[in-house]
Write a protein that holds these residues in place. Structure first.
Motif, PDB file in Angstrom:
ATOM      1  N   CYS A  26      -4.362  15.081  -5.605  1.00  7.76           N
ATOM      2  CA  CYS A  26      -4.026  13.655  -5.521  1.00  7.76           C
ATOM      3  C   CYS A  26      -3.165  13.217  -6.702  1.00  7.76           C
ATOM      4  O   CYS A  26      -2.290  12.371  -6.545  1.00  7.76           O
ATOM      5  CB  CYS A  26      -5.300  12.816  -5.434  1.00  7.76           C
ATOM      6  N   ASP A  27      -3.405  13.796  -7.880  1.00  8.15           N
ATOM      7  CA  ASP A  27      -2.565  13.489  -9.043  1.00  8.15           C
ATOM      8  C   ASP A  27      -1.108  13.851  -8.782  1.00  8.15           C
ATOM      9  O   ASP A  27      -0.196  13.122  -9.187  1.00  8.15           O
ATOM     10  CB  ASP A  27      -3.055  14.231 -10.284  1.00  8.15           C
ATOM     11  N   ARG A  28      -0.872  14.958  -8.098  1.00  2.00           N
ATOM     12  CA  ARG A  28       0.505  15.359  -7.789  1.00  2.00           C
ATOM     13  C   ARG A  28       1.187  14.316  -6.894  1.00  2.00           C
ATOM     14  O   ARG A  28       2.355  13.991  -7.084  1.00  2.00           O
ATOM     15  CB  ARG A  28       0.525  16.729  -7.115  1.00  2.00           C
ATOM     16  N   HIS A  29       0.450  13.794  -5.944  1.00  2.00           N
ATOM     17  CA  HIS A  29       1.012  12.782  -5.054  1.00  2.00           C
ATOM     18  C   HIS A  29       1.167  11.441  -5.781  1.00  2.00           C
ATOM     19  O   HIS A  29       2.138  10.726  -5.550  1.00  2.00           O
ATOM     20  CB  HIS A  29       0.140  12.619  -3.808  1.00  2.00           C
ATOM     21  N   ALA A  30       0.210  11.147  -6.640  1.00  2.00           N
ATOM     22  CA  ALA A  30       0.288   9.894  -7.401  1.00  2.00           C
ATOM     23  C   ALA A  30       1.508   9.883  -8.308  1.00  2.00           C
ATOM     24  O   ALA A  30       2.118   8.835  -8.537  1.00  2.00           O
ATOM     25  CB  ALA A  30      -0.991   9.697  -8.212  1.00  2.00           C
ATOM     26  N   ALA A  31       1.889  11.056  -8.805  1.00  2.00           N
ATOM     27  CA  ALA A  31       3.068  11.156  -9.669  1.00  2.00           C
ATOM     28  C   ALA A  31       4.347  10.798  -8.918  1.00  2.00           C
ATOM     29  O   ALA A  31       5.362  10.483  -9.536  1.00  2.00           O
ATOM     30  CB  ALA A  31       3.175  12.566 -10.247  1.00  2.00           C
ATOM     31  N   MET A  32       4.282  10.826  -7.601  1.00  2.00           N
ATOM     32  CA  MET A  32       5.443  10.465  -6.780  1.00  2.00           C
ATOM     33  C   MET A  32       5.382   9.001  -6.344  1.00  2.00           C
ATOM     34  O   MET A  32       6.098   8.585  -5.438  1.00  2.00           O
ATOM     35  CB  MET A  32       5.510  11.379  -5.551  1.00  2.00           C
ATOM     36  N   GLY A  33       4.486   8.231  -6.982  1.00  2.00           N
ATOM     37  CA  GLY A  33       4.427   6.801  -6.723  1.00  2.00           C
ATOM     38  C   GLY A  33       3.423   6.369  -5.676  1.00  2.00           C
ATOM     39  O   GLY A  33       3.428   5.211  -5.259  1.00  2.00           O
ATOM     40  N   MET A  34       2.576   7.250  -5.249  1.00  2.00           N
ATOM     41  CA  MET A  34       1.579   6.900  -4.234  1.00  2.00           C
ATOM     42  C   MET A  34       0.306   6.421  -4.933  1.00  2.00           C
ATOM     43  O   MET A  34      -0.552   7.211  -5.318  1.00  2.00           O
ATOM     44  CB  MET A  34       1.308   8.096  -3.335  1.00  2.00           C
ATOM     45  N   ASP A  35       0.203   5.094  -5.087  1.00  2.00           N
ATOM     46  CA  ASP A  35      -0.912   4.516  -5.840  1.00  2.00           C
ATOM     47  C   ASP A  35      -2.270   4.807  -5.215  1.00  2.00           C
ATOM     48  O   ASP A  35      -3.261   4.972  -5.917  1.00  2.00           O
ATOM     49  CB  ASP A  35      -0.725   3.010  -5.999  1.00  2.00           C
ATOM     50  N   HIS A  36      -2.322   4.859  -3.881  1.00  2.00           N
ATOM     51  CA  HIS A  36      -3.611   5.128  -3.241  1.00  2.00           C
ATOM     52  C   HIS A  36      -4.109   6.528  -3.599  1.00  2.00           C
ATOM     53  O   HIS A  36      -5.313   6.778  -3.631  1.00  2.00           O
ATOM     54  CB  HIS A  36      -3.519   4.947  -1.724  1.00  2.00           C
ATOM     55  N   CYS A  37      -3.216   7.439  -3.923  1.00  5.00           N
ATOM     56  CA  CYS A  37      -3.615   8.789  -4.343  1.00  5.00           C
ATOM     57  C   CYS A  37      -4.212   8.760  -5.750  1.00  5.00           C
ATOM     58  O   CYS A  37      -5.114   9.543  -6.056  1.00  5.00           O
ATOM     59  CB  CYS A  37      -2.437   9.752  -4.265  1.00  5.00           C
ATOM     60  N   ARG A  38      -3.734   7.871  -6.597  1.00  7.63           N
ATOM     61  CA  ARG A  38      -4.326   7.704  -7.933  1.00  7.63           C
ATOM     62  C   ARG A  38      -5.769   7.227  -7.788  1.00  7.63           C
ATOM     63  O   ARG A  38      -6.669   7.708  -8.478  1.00  7.63           O
ATOM     64  CB  ARG A  38      -3.508   6.707  -8.759  1.00  7.63           C
ATOM     65  N   GLU A  39      -5.990   6.292  -6.870  1.00  8.90           N
ATOM     66  CA  GLU A  39      -7.350   5.803  -6.638  1.00  8.90           C
ATOM     67  C   GLU A  39      -8.250   6.917  -6.114  1.00  8.90           C
ATOM     68  O   GLU A  39      -9.413   7.034  -6.516  1.00  8.90           O
ATOM     69  CB  GLU A  39      -7.328   4.634  -5.652  1.00  8.90           C
ATOM     70  N   CYS A  40      -7.724   7.743  -5.231  1.00 12.08           N
ATOM     71  CA  CYS A  40      -8.481   8.873  -4.701  1.00 12.08           C
ATOM     72  C   CYS A  40      -8.818   9.860  -5.814  1.00 12.08           C
ATOM     73  O   CYS A  40      -9.949  10.345  -5.915  1.00 12.08           O
ATOM     74  CB  CYS A  40      -7.705   9.563  -3.588  1.00 12.08           C
ATOM     75  N   ALA A  41      -7.856  10.160  -6.661  1.00  9.23           N
ATOM     76  CA  ALA A  41      -8.090  11.090  -7.771  1.00  9.23           C
ATOM     77  C   ALA A  41      -9.192  10.565  -8.687  1.00  9.23           C
ATOM     78  O   ALA A  41     -10.073  11.325  -9.106  1.00  9.23           O
ATOM     79  CB  ALA A  41      -6.797  11.308  -8.557  1.00  9.23           C
ATOM     80  N   ASP A  42      -9.157   9.277  -8.977  1.00 10.02           N
ATOM     81  CA  ASP A  42     -10.186   8.679  -9.829  1.00 10.02           C
ATOM     82  C   ASP A  42     -11.565   8.785  -9.181  1.00 10.02           C
ATOM     83  O   ASP A  42     -12.546   9.122  -9.843  1.00 10.02           O
ATOM     84  CB  ASP A  42      -9.862   7.216 -10.123  1.00 10.02           C
ATOM     85  N   ALA A  43     -11.641   8.517  -7.879  1.00 11.68           N
ATOM     86  CA  ALA A  43     -12.919   8.602  -7.164  1.00 11.68           C
ATOM     87  C   ALA A  43     -13.433  10.036  -7.151  1.00 11.68           C
ATOM     88  O   ALA A  43     -14.636  10.278  -7.328  1.00 11.68           O
ATOM     89  CB  ALA A  43     -12.764   8.077  -5.740  1.00 11.68           C
ATOM     90  N   CYS A  44     -12.538  10.981  -6.969  1.00  7.49           N
ATOM     91  CA  CYS A  44     -12.942  12.388  -6.962  1.00  7.49           C
ATOM     92  C   CYS A  44     -13.469  12.818  -8.327  1.00  7.49           C
ATOM     93  O   CYS A  44     -14.457  13.545  -8.419  1.00  7.49           O
ATOM     94  CB  CYS A  44     -11.776  13.279  -6.543  1.00  7.49           C
ATOM     95  N   ARG A  45     -12.841  12.346  -9.387  1.00  2.48           N
ATOM     96  CA  ARG A  45     -13.315  12.680 -10.736  1.00  2.48           C
ATOM     97  C   ARG A  45     -14.691  12.076 -11.002  1.00  2.48           C
ATOM     98  O   ARG A  45     -15.544  12.700 -11.629  1.00  2.48           O
ATOM     99  CB  ARG A  45     -12.322  12.210 -11.789  1.00  2.48           C
ATOM    100  N   GLU A  46     -14.911  10.860 -10.521  1.00  2.00           N
ATOM    101  CA  GLU A  46     -16.225  10.232 -10.675  1.00  2.00           C
ATOM    102  C   GLU A  46     -17.289  11.039  -9.941  1.00  2.00           C
ATOM    103  O   GLU A  46     -18.404  11.225 -10.447  1.00  2.00           O
ATOM    104  CB  GLU A  46     -16.198   8.798 -10.158  1.00  2.00           C
ATOM    105  N   CYS A  47     -16.966  11.505  -8.749  1.00  6.70           N
ATOM    106  CA  CYS A  47     -17.900  12.317  -7.978  1.00  6.70           C
ATOM    107  C   CYS A  47     -18.199  13.619  -8.710  1.00  6.70           C
ATOM    108  O   CYS A  47     -19.354  14.029  -8.820  1.00  6.70           O
ATOM    109  CB  CYS A  47     -17.344  12.593  -6.590  1.00  6.70           C
ATOM    110  N   ALA A  48     -17.169  14.279  -9.219  1.00  4.69           N
ATOM    111  CA  ALA A  48     -17.362  15.534  -9.957  1.00  4.69           C
ATOM    112  C   ALA A  48     -18.237  15.303 -11.183  1.00  4.69           C
ATOM    113  O   ALA A  48     -19.126  16.113 -11.482  1.00  4.69           O
ATOM    114  CB  ALA A  48     -16.012  16.119 -10.354  1.00  4.69           C
TER     115      ALA A  48
END
Length: 59
Positions: A26-48
């Motif tokens: 998701c971080d890779r996609h967020a780097a391309m401007g996809m904000d919803h992927c940044r939110e997904c990455a954050d949620a995944c890190r919280e779960c981990a």
């Protein structure tokens, strides 16, 4: 985890690995401007992090 299954720690470890892998993708996609992927990455890190906490509390 609350029932003390012998697989609980293994399951949490696998879940943490999957969540971390998802966050990296998701971080890779967020780097391309996809904000919803940044939110997904954050949620995944919280779960981990939650999984890792459960592992440490049950070892």
């Amino acid at each position: 985890m609350s029932l003390g299954s012998s697989y609980s720690v293994d399951l949490c470890r696998l879940c943490a690995q999957i969540c971390n892998a998802c966050a990296e993708e998701c971080d890779r996609h967020a780097a391309m401007g996809m904000d919803h992927c940044r939110e997904c990455a954050d949620a995944c890190r919280e779960c981990a992090e939650a999984c890792n906490t459960m592992i440490s509390e049950n070892n």
